[in-house]
Design an enzyme around this catalytic site. Structure first.
Site, PDB file in Angstrom:
ATOM      1  N   HIS A 197      30.530  21.642  35.042  1.00 18.35           N
ATOM      2  CA  HIS A 197      31.774  22.119  34.648  1.00 18.35           C
ATOM      3  C   HIS A 197      33.222  21.608  35.266  1.00 18.35           C
ATOM      4  CE1 HIS A 197      28.502  24.899  34.170  1.00 18.35           C
ATOM      5  NE2 HIS A 197      28.932  25.313  32.900  1.00 18.35           N
ATOM      6  N   GLY A 224      41.983  32.402  39.919  1.00 18.21           N
ATOM      7  CA  GLY A 224      41.242  32.824  38.709  1.00 18.21           C
ATOM      8  C   GLY A 224      41.979  31.964  37.422  1.00 18.21           C
ATOM      9  N   ARG A 239      47.844  29.017  37.090  1.00 21.31           N
ATOM     10  CA  ARG A 239      48.188  29.428  38.501  1.00 21.31           C
ATOM     11  C   ARG A 239      48.001  28.093  39.157  1.00 21.31           C
ATOM     12  NH1 ARG A 239      45.544  34.031  40.795  1.00 21.31           N
ATOM     13  NH2 ARG A 239      46.765  35.101  38.929  1.00 21.31           N
ATOM     14  N   ARG A 290      37.100  22.595  29.838  1.00 26.79           N
ATOM     15  CA  ARG A 290      37.279  23.985  29.226  1.00 26.79           C
ATOM     16  C   ARG A 290      38.741  24.387  29.753  1.00 26.79           C
ATOM     17  NH1 ARG A 290      32.168  27.181  28.712  1.00 26.79           N
ATOM     18  NH2 ARG A 290      30.578  25.697  28.694  1.00 26.79           N
ATOM     19  N   ARG A 333      40.213  31.839  47.913  1.00 28.14           N
ATOM     20  CA  ARG A 333      40.674  32.358  46.683  1.00 28.14           C
ATOM     21  C   ARG A 333      41.951  32.869  46.623  1.00 28.14           C
ATOM     22  NH1 ARG A 333      40.713  35.154  42.317  1.00 28.14           N
ATOM     23  NH2 ARG A 333      41.053  37.226  42.357  1.00 28.14           N
ATOM     24  N   VAL A 334      42.811  32.578  45.962  1.00 27.74           N
ATOM     25  CA  VAL A 334      44.291  33.177  45.951  1.00 27.74           C
ATOM     26  C   VAL A 334      44.624  33.980  44.423  1.00 27.74           C
ATOM     27  CG1 VAL A 334      45.392  31.519  47.384  1.00 27.74           C
ATOM     28  CG2 VAL A 334      45.147  30.902  44.922  1.00 27.74           C
ATOM     29  N   GLY A 335      44.091  35.308  44.642  1.00 29.05           N
ATOM     30  CA  GLY A 335      44.267  36.052  43.186  1.00 29.05           C
ATOM     31  C   GLY A 335      45.085  37.144  43.164  1.00 29.05           C
ATOM     32  N   SER A 336      45.057  37.728  42.247  1.00 29.97           N
ATOM     33  CA  SER A 336      45.557  39.016  41.803  1.00 29.97           C
ATOM     34  C   SER A 336      44.816  40.093  41.968  1.00 29.97           C
ATOM     35  CB  SER A 336      46.634  38.921  40.415  1.00 29.97           C
ATOM     36  OG  SER A 336      45.435  38.877  39.460  1.00 29.97           O
ATOM     37  N   GLU A 357      39.461  43.422  42.598  1.00 31.10           N
ATOM     38  CA  GLU A 357      39.660  42.141  41.960  1.00 31.10           C
ATOM     39  C   GLU A 357      38.169  42.039  41.121  1.00 31.10           C
ATOM     40  OE1 GLU A 357      37.186  40.803  44.181  1.00 31.10           O
ATOM     41  OE2 GLU A 357      38.514  38.942  43.939  1.00 31.10           O
ATOM     42  N   MET A 358      38.078  40.630  40.835  1.00 32.94           N
ATOM     43  CA  MET A 358      36.786  40.347  40.133  1.00 32.94           C
ATOM     44  C   MET A 358      35.850  39.460  40.775  1.00 32.94           C
ATOM     45  SD  MET A 358      38.292  41.280  36.435  1.00 32.94           S
ATOM     46  CE  MET A 358      36.706  41.171  35.467  1.00 32.94           C
ATOM     47  N   GLU A 359      36.027  38.687  41.847  1.00 29.90           N
ATOM     48  CA  GLU A 359      35.312  37.547  42.141  1.00 29.90           C
ATOM     49  C   GLU A 359      34.848  37.509  43.761  1.00 29.90           C
ATOM     50  OE1 GLU A 359      38.292  37.186  40.624  1.00 29.90           O
ATOM     51  OE2 GLU A 359      37.681  36.611  38.786  1.00 29.90           O
ATOM     52  N   ASP A 365      48.957  45.008  40.309  1.00 30.82           N
ATOM     53  CA  ASP A 365      48.850  46.279  39.409  1.00 30.82           C
ATOM     54  C   ASP A 365      48.790  47.145  40.841  1.00 30.82           C
ATOM     55  OD1 ASP A 365      48.289  45.383  36.463  1.00 30.82           O
ATOM     56  OD2 ASP A 365      47.080  44.187  37.900  1.00 30.82           O
ATOM     57  N   ARG A 398      52.259  36.716  37.458  1.00 29.48           N
ATOM     58  CA  ARG A 398      51.021  36.650  37.767  1.00 29.48           C
ATOM     59  C   ARG A 398      50.629  35.063  38.203  1.00 29.48           C
ATOM     60  NH1 ARG A 398      47.600  41.785  36.368  1.00 29.48           N
ATOM     61  NH2 ARG A 398      49.335  43.071  35.752  1.00 29.48           N
TER      62      ARG A 398
HETATM   63  O1  LIG Z   1      44.401  36.450  39.040  1.00 23.01           O
HETATM   64  P1  LIG Z   1      43.092  36.313  39.292  1.00 23.01           P
HETATM   65  O2  LIG Z   1      42.844  35.093  40.329  1.00 23.01           O
HETATM   66  O3  LIG Z   1      42.436  35.759  37.928  1.00 23.01           O
HETATM   67  O4  LIG Z   1      42.161  37.433  39.625  1.00 23.01           O
HETATM   68  C1  LIG Z   1      42.244  38.788  39.073  1.00 23.01           C
HETATM   69  O5  LIG Z   1      42.851  38.696  37.691  1.00 23.01           O
HETATM   70  C2  LIG Z   1      41.671  38.687  36.871  1.00 23.01           C
HETATM   71  C3  LIG Z   1      42.102  40.019  35.956  1.00 23.01           C
HETATM   72  O6  LIG Z   1      43.370  40.113  35.401  1.00 23.01           O
HETATM   73  C4  LIG Z   1      40.430  38.678  37.576  1.00 23.01           C
HETATM   74  O7  LIG Z   1      40.087  37.267  37.748  1.00 23.01           O
HETATM   75  C5  LIG Z   1      40.866  39.291  38.852  1.00 23.01           C
HETATM   76  O8  LIG Z   1      39.948  39.043  39.829  1.00 23.01           O
HETATM   77  O1  LIG Z   2      40.939  42.906  38.764  1.00 18.42           O
HETATM   78  C1  LIG Z   2      41.992  42.910  38.662  1.00 18.42           C
HETATM   79  C2  LIG Z   2      43.185  42.261  38.937  1.00 18.42           C
HETATM   80  C3  LIG Z   2      44.436  42.589  38.975  1.00 18.42           C
HETATM   81  N1  LIG Z   2      44.668  43.911  38.362  1.00 18.42           N
HETATM   82  C4  LIG Z   2      43.500  44.664  38.490  1.00 18.42           C
HETATM   83  O2  LIG Z   2      43.802  46.075  38.092  1.00 18.42           O
HETATM   84  N2  LIG Z   2      42.102  44.485  38.438  1.00 18.42           N
END
Ligand SMILES: O=P(O)(O)O[C@H]1O[C@H](CO)[C@@H](O)[C@H]1O
Ligand SMILES: O=c1cc[nH]c(=O)[nH]1
Length: 235
Positions: free
Chosen positions: A4, A20, A24, A43, A87-90, A180-182, A205, A218
């Protein structure tokens, strides 16, 4: 090339920032690195390597959710020898004490994902945690830059749109700062393959207040988190 990631051997640095959002990743590379070169467009999950303060650093998009992030973390560590992943996420704030754009360091990650239940046959509730050395350094860097760093656990959720907001309230009661999600997958895979991992997040958010940043914000405006991550990565 791995399955990948389209980089040749040696094209990815030992230190990698993982947003993510692949755009970004592009913004970080173009804004903060010198001589940034794109090593993968597979991808459209862009990856770049350049220099930050004279040190090689890569930025690799990881996609949304733990299945996607797991693939990138696994291949970075096992196929490219990456040792440090930040990781640098939202994220969405669950805690009333947080505001939009606050920066969080996730010391641990609760999750509703089934991945670790499968890993441990449902017998162990494995606790995914940050690398302590990276966490301590990130806190020091934030202090030295005058950035308030909120350190605490987060929820790594499988769903962005939840049917169970009541669980968010309950998690907030137990001190969970944001969703968040990771992070849980990143911490688990790093532990398994002896790499160091940390998750830094910017509040994009506020779940309780219904506040939100735009997708452009974002993608291109979370500079404080990125600067802390880069200083931590090269320390
Ligand atoms: O901004 P990223 O790094 O993608 O992280 C957050 O944003 C995404 C959801 O909008 C999910 O991947 C969550 O973990
Ligand atoms: O996973 C996420 C990322 C940003 N904002 C959210 O509410 N959830």
């Amino acid at each position: 090339m791995s399955t990948h990631i389209g980089a040749k051997p040696g094209e990815i640095a030992e230190r990698v920032l993982m947003p993510g959002d692949p755009l970004r990743a592009k913004w970080i590379a173009e804004t903060f690195l010198e001589d940034a070169k794109c090593y993968s467009t597979v991808r459209n999950m862009f990856g770049f390597t350049g220099k930050y303060r004279g040190v090689d650093v890569s930025i690799q998009g990881s996609g949304m959710g733990m299945p996607s992030a797991s693939i990138y973390a696994h291949e970075l560590i096992n196929e490219y020898g990456v040792k440090t992943l930040i990781r640098v996420g939202s994220c969405g704030a669950l805690s009333e004490s947080l505001n939009l754009r606050d920066v969080i360091a996730a010391n641990g990650s609760a999750t509703d994902s089934n991945m670790n239940r499968v890993r441990f046959d449902g017998l162990i509730d494995y606790a995914p945690v940050a690398d302590f050395g990276l966490l301590r350094k990130a806190v020091e860097v934030a202090e030295s830059r005058g950035i308030e760093m909120h350190v605490g656990p987060v929820l790594a959720a499988d769903a962005f749109y939840t049917d169970r907001p009541d669980l968010y309230d309950k998690l907030a009661d137990y001190g969970v700062l944001a969703v968040e999600m990771e992070s849980a997958a990143l911490y688990t895979i790093a532990a398994r393959f002896r790499a160091r991992a940390l998750t830094l997040l910017t509040v994009s958010d506020h779940i309780k207040r219904g506040e939100a940043t735009t997708s452009q914000e974002r993608e291109q405006t979370f500079s404080q988190m990125v600067e802390v991550a880069l200083d931590t990565a090269i320390a």
